[in-house]
Design an enzyme around this catalytic site. Structure first.
Site, PDB file in Angstrom:
ATOM      1  N   GLY A  43      70.260 116.015  79.666  1.00  0.00           N
ATOM      2  CA  GLY A  43      71.315 115.834  78.655  1.00  0.00           C
ATOM      3  C   GLY A  43      71.956 114.478  78.900  1.00  0.00           C
ATOM      4  N   LYS A  44      72.111 113.716  77.824  1.00  0.00           N
ATOM      5  CA  LYS A  44      72.562 112.329  78.008  1.00  0.00           C
ATOM      6  C   LYS A  44      73.924 112.249  78.703  1.00  0.00           C
ATOM      7  CE  LYS A  44      69.890 110.795  74.064  1.00  0.00           C
ATOM      8  NZ  LYS A  44      68.755 110.298  74.839  1.00  0.00           N
ATOM      9  N   GLY A  45      74.864 113.089  78.266  1.00  0.00           N
ATOM     10  CA  GLY A  45      76.206 113.026  78.859  1.00  0.00           C
ATOM     11  C   GLY A  45      76.160 113.379  80.332  1.00  0.00           C
ATOM     12  N   GLY A 238      65.644  97.337  77.651  1.00  0.00           N
ATOM     13  CA  GLY A 238      64.558  97.829  78.502  1.00  0.00           C
ATOM     14  C   GLY A 238      64.325  96.877  79.668  1.00  0.00           C
ATOM     15  N   GLY A 241      66.322  93.607  80.411  1.00  0.00           N
ATOM     16  CA  GLY A 241      67.711  93.571  80.875  1.00  0.00           C
ATOM     17  C   GLY A 241      68.669  93.944  79.763  1.00  0.00           C
ATOM     18  N   ASP A 262      58.709 107.232  85.280  1.00  0.00           N
ATOM     19  CA  ASP A 262      59.277 108.021  84.180  1.00  0.00           C
ATOM     20  C   ASP A 262      60.544 107.311  83.702  1.00  0.00           C
ATOM     21  OD1 ASP A 262      60.320 109.896  82.471  1.00  0.00           O
ATOM     22  OD2 ASP A 262      60.356 111.549  83.924  1.00  0.00           O
ATOM     23  N   GLY A 267      68.404 104.822  80.096  1.00  0.00           N
ATOM     24  CA  GLY A 267      69.607 104.374  79.382  1.00  0.00           C
ATOM     25  C   GLY A 267      70.849 105.085  79.919  1.00  0.00           C
ATOM     26  N   ASP A 268      70.709 106.362  80.222  1.00  0.00           N
ATOM     27  CA  ASP A 268      71.844 107.131  80.773  1.00  0.00           C
ATOM     28  C   ASP A 268      72.214 106.596  82.149  1.00  0.00           C
ATOM     29  OD1 ASP A 268      71.519 108.696  78.517  1.00  0.00           O
ATOM     30  OD2 ASP A 268      70.234 110.140  79.570  1.00  0.00           O
TER      31      ASP A 268
HETATM   32  O1  RIB Z   1      68.330 110.383  77.685  1.00  0.00           O
HETATM   33  C1  RIB Z   1      67.497 111.372  78.230  1.00  0.00           C
HETATM   34  C2  RIB Z   1      67.989 112.723  77.851  1.00  0.00           C
HETATM   35  O2  RIB Z   1      67.895 112.882  76.460  1.00  0.00           O
HETATM   36  C3  RIB Z   1      67.188 113.853  78.446  1.00  0.00           C
HETATM   37  O3  RIB Z   1      67.703 114.288  79.679  1.00  0.00           O
HETATM   38  C4  RIB Z   1      67.226 114.911  77.363  1.00  0.00           C
HETATM   39  O4  RIB Z   1      67.980 116.009  77.725  1.00  0.00           O
HETATM   40  C5  RIB Z   1      67.810 114.226  76.143  1.00  0.00           C
HETATM   41  O5  RIB Z   1      69.053 114.653  75.894  1.00  0.00           O
END
Ligand code: RIB
Length: 323
Positions: A43-45, A238, A241, A262, A267-268
């Site tokens: 999940g992004k958050g 990406g 930079g 992977d 981005g997160d």
């Molecule tokens: O940014 C990656 C995330 O996007 C994954 O962890 C997936 O859950 C989606 O929300």
């Protein structure tokens, strides 16, 4: 009794159980391909909160989950990591899930079912959650009302507000941009934002594409970023930079060359590392972006999303080797 200091970084956003299949190449429509399966917290958050917390910032994650087994995975993961979380239970909804395909080049394709994340409500985000926060971060993987409320609450609390417009949505309301001090889109999201604003203004400009973004001089990208009306825009590019655009000019911050296994959640990792960097470097966005780049680079060297976020000691060691 000693009282706990408030968290410096508050991330309001999505928690998702990632269901990941690795395959040599992505199947085309109608094709079945054999792969391997893993599952874990994502999940992004939540990925951003874990990245910020592991990078050294005192962090609170706030999100919604169902009352199912995946919600228990979420609670346990935060306990193991020693990072604070407030999971709002939504008994009529499932915890969010994502189907993720990762190919041999480390690229990914994702479908997310928002589930409980989609009904995170303003009432779930009382002002006390934001008291004392220095940085408030949100994305678009919850209800958009919750995202707007998080940014507004962050502003009221005197925090720097950071919006990561991911995933970009057709129902995105550009009014959200006015609530952000810092906007962090990737290439796809930046192009979509530029096009959405051009279409809202009935501009005769032709559709802006990712190919154009990749080919144009950075000064042009900076000019486009200025049109978004957010004081600081950081376009993540990406491997190339990121471009940091502010009213007084722009700079390019190089990425790190690493062997990616992977890229899901990179981005997160950047956003979480950046938020931690903002606290560590007292609001210095360039220094924070450099920390974000290091966190993102390390995250892609391991499989998975939240579990792949590097701990502070790994980030410091990495930065020493790259100095
Ligand atoms: O940014 C990656 C995330 O996007 C994954 O962890 C997936 O859950 C989606 O929300």
């Amino acid at each position: 009794m000693a009282t706990q200091p408030p968290p410096s970084v508050v991330v309001v956003g999505s928690y998702v159980q990632d269901l990941t299949w690795r395959c040599a190449t992505f199947p085309i429509a109608g094709q079945t391909t054999i792969g391997t399966f893993t599952t874990g917290p994502g999940g992004k958050g939540s990925n951003q909160a874990i990245a910020a917390g592991r990078a050294g910032a005192d962090t609170l994650f706030v999100g919604a989950v169902g009352t199912d087994a995946f919600a228990a995975v979420a609670e346990a993961f935060y306990r193991e990591n020693g990072i604070a979380a407030r999971f709002v239970p939504k008994p009529r909804h499932a915890t969010g899930t994502a189907a993720i395909l990762v190919n041999d080049e480390g690229q990914n394709e994702i479908v997310v079912a928002l589930g409980a994340n989609g009904v995170l409500a303003r009432a779930d985000l009382p002002p006390a959650l934001f008291a004392g926060a220095k940085v408030v971060v949100t994305q678009l993987e919850t209800s958009l009302a919750a995202a707007a409320h998080a940014l507004r609450s962050g502003r009221r609390a005197g925090a720097i507000t950071v919006l990561n417009p991911a995933p970009m949505r057709t129902d995105f309301d550009p009014a959200l941009l006015k609530l952000a001090d810092i906007l962090i889109p990737n290439e796809t999201e930046f192009v979509a934002l530029v096009n959405q604003l051009a279409s809202a203004a009935n501009s005769a400009d032709s559709i802006y594409t990712e190919a154009q973004l990749a080919a144009e001089p950075p000064a042009r990208t900076h000019a486009r970023a200025r049109e978004l009306g957010v004081p600081t825009v950081i376009v993540t590019l990406g491997k190339r930079g990121c471009l940091l655009s502010q009213a007084n000019g722009y700079s390019l911050i190089a990425g790190h060359r690493v062997k990616a296994v992977d890229t899901t959640g990179a981005g997160d990792a950047f956003v979480g590392g950046f938020a931690a960097g903002l606290v560590e470097h007292a609001g210095d966005v360039a220094a924070a972006a450099r920390l974000g780049q290091a966190v993102a680079a390390l995250s892609v060297t391991k499989p998975g999303t939240a579990p792949a976020m590097p701990w502070r000691r790994e980030v410091l060691k990495f930065l020493k080797t790259r100095a």
